[in-house]
Design a protein around this motif. Structure first.
Motif, PDB file in Angstrom:
ATOM      1  N   LYS A 180     -34.173 -23.785 -22.326  1.00  0.00           N
ATOM      2  CA  LYS A 180     -33.172 -22.760 -22.206  1.00  0.00           C
ATOM      3  C   LYS A 180     -32.302 -23.233 -20.927  1.00  0.00           C
ATOM      4  N   LYS A 181     -32.889 -23.515 -19.964  1.00  0.00           N
ATOM      5  CA  LYS A 181     -32.152 -23.964 -18.599  1.00  0.00           C
ATOM      6  C   LYS A 181     -31.400 -25.404 -19.113  1.00  0.00           C
ATOM      7  N   ASP A 212     -38.884 -25.781 -11.524  1.00  0.00           N
ATOM      8  CA  ASP A 212     -38.498 -26.727 -12.760  1.00  0.00           C
ATOM      9  C   ASP A 212     -37.723 -27.762 -12.125  1.00  0.00           C
ATOM     10  N   SER A 229     -38.694 -21.982 -21.421  1.00  0.00           N
ATOM     11  CA  SER A 229     -37.814 -21.631 -20.332  1.00  0.00           C
ATOM     12  C   SER A 229     -37.033 -22.831 -19.987  1.00  0.00           C
TER      13      SER A 229
END
Length: 250
Positions: free
Chosen positions: A79-80, A174, A76
């Motif tokens: 991807k960010k 995040d 994840s």
């Protein structure tokens, strides 16, 4: 073994004389002047104590270290980061990462209350000392911003080719990991191999940090601090490791 008590001009004891229990407690007393802090970090020693206690100096064995090449990125987060890289190229990022534009704010946020922690070691005295070190150009903040608001980040110390991580915070998912990912990119760009993480935690292990023997850590620090430091300056940090000037607000 009696714990050594430091006066203003007392040299630090050798790190390998630190107590086994609690792990790494080396000495007490002294002050948090920039010169004293620089001496400590150059020998693999750091201060950590609570409000109302004397300054306590530590050098744990083993020492938790994140090798930049071992930084673990979740699917994840990866991807960010890809999305942020595309937005950087289009100059339209809603989330940006900056260097040294809000050092005191990052420290204050790191000192904030956290679940399960009754207090903080990042006291007003500690904040003042590291802000003074920041003013001298060796304490730095990596900051995650969203729409003009500080949402996460970290701070630490850069001595030559060594970075000593101190603390992180996140006010959005995040946000601190994004700052760390950008820091790793900056450090790798300039040949810095290790980030000191001080003590072992599951969270740090999940990011790729591993314990190393104190003797190896101290030897690495002694060599690394002789190397050139990255070219720190306030600005926007890109995933390439470049720091660029912030756009002028109109």
């Amino acid at each position: 073994m009696k714990l050594p008590w430091l006066q203003a001009d007392t040299p630090f004891p050798p790190p390998d004389t630190a107590l086994t229990e609690p792990n790494g407690l080396l000495a007490a007393g002294g002050e948090l002047s920039v010169e004293r802090l620089r001496q400590a970090y150059s020998q693999g020693i750091f201060p950590w104590y609570s409000q109302g206690e004397p300054v306590l100096w530590w050098s744990p064995d083993p020492r938790m270290v994140l090798a930049c090449d071992d930084f673990a990125i979740s699917h994840s987060l990866r991807k960010k980061l890809r999305g942020l890289a595309r937005a950087e190229q289009a100059d339209e990022a809603g989330i940006t990462v900056r260097v040294d534009t809000a050092f005191a704010d990052v420290m204050a946020a790191c000192a904030g209350a956290r679940p399960g922690q009754p207090g903080t070691w990042i006291t007003a005295e500690v904040q003042a000392a590291y802000c003074a070190w920041h003013a001298q150009g060796q304490a730095h903040s990596i900051e995650t911003w969203m729409d003009g608001r500080l949402i996460g980040g970290l701070y630490g110390i850069s001595l030559g080719g060594m970075f000593f991580g101190e603390s992180m915070f996140a006010h959005a998912t995040d946000a601190s990991k994004i700052a760390l990912a950008y820091l790793v990119g900056l450090l790798k760009r300039h040949g810095v191999a290790w980030i000191d993480c001080q003590q072992q935690t599951r969270h740090l292990a999940s990011l790729g940090a591993q314990p190393v023997p104190r003797s190896r850590f101290v030897a690495h620090v002694a060599q690394a601090i002789r190397l050139p430091a990255p070219p720190w300056r306030p600005g926007r940090l890109l995933q390439t490791g470049d720091i660029v000037a912030l756009a002028v607000q109109r």
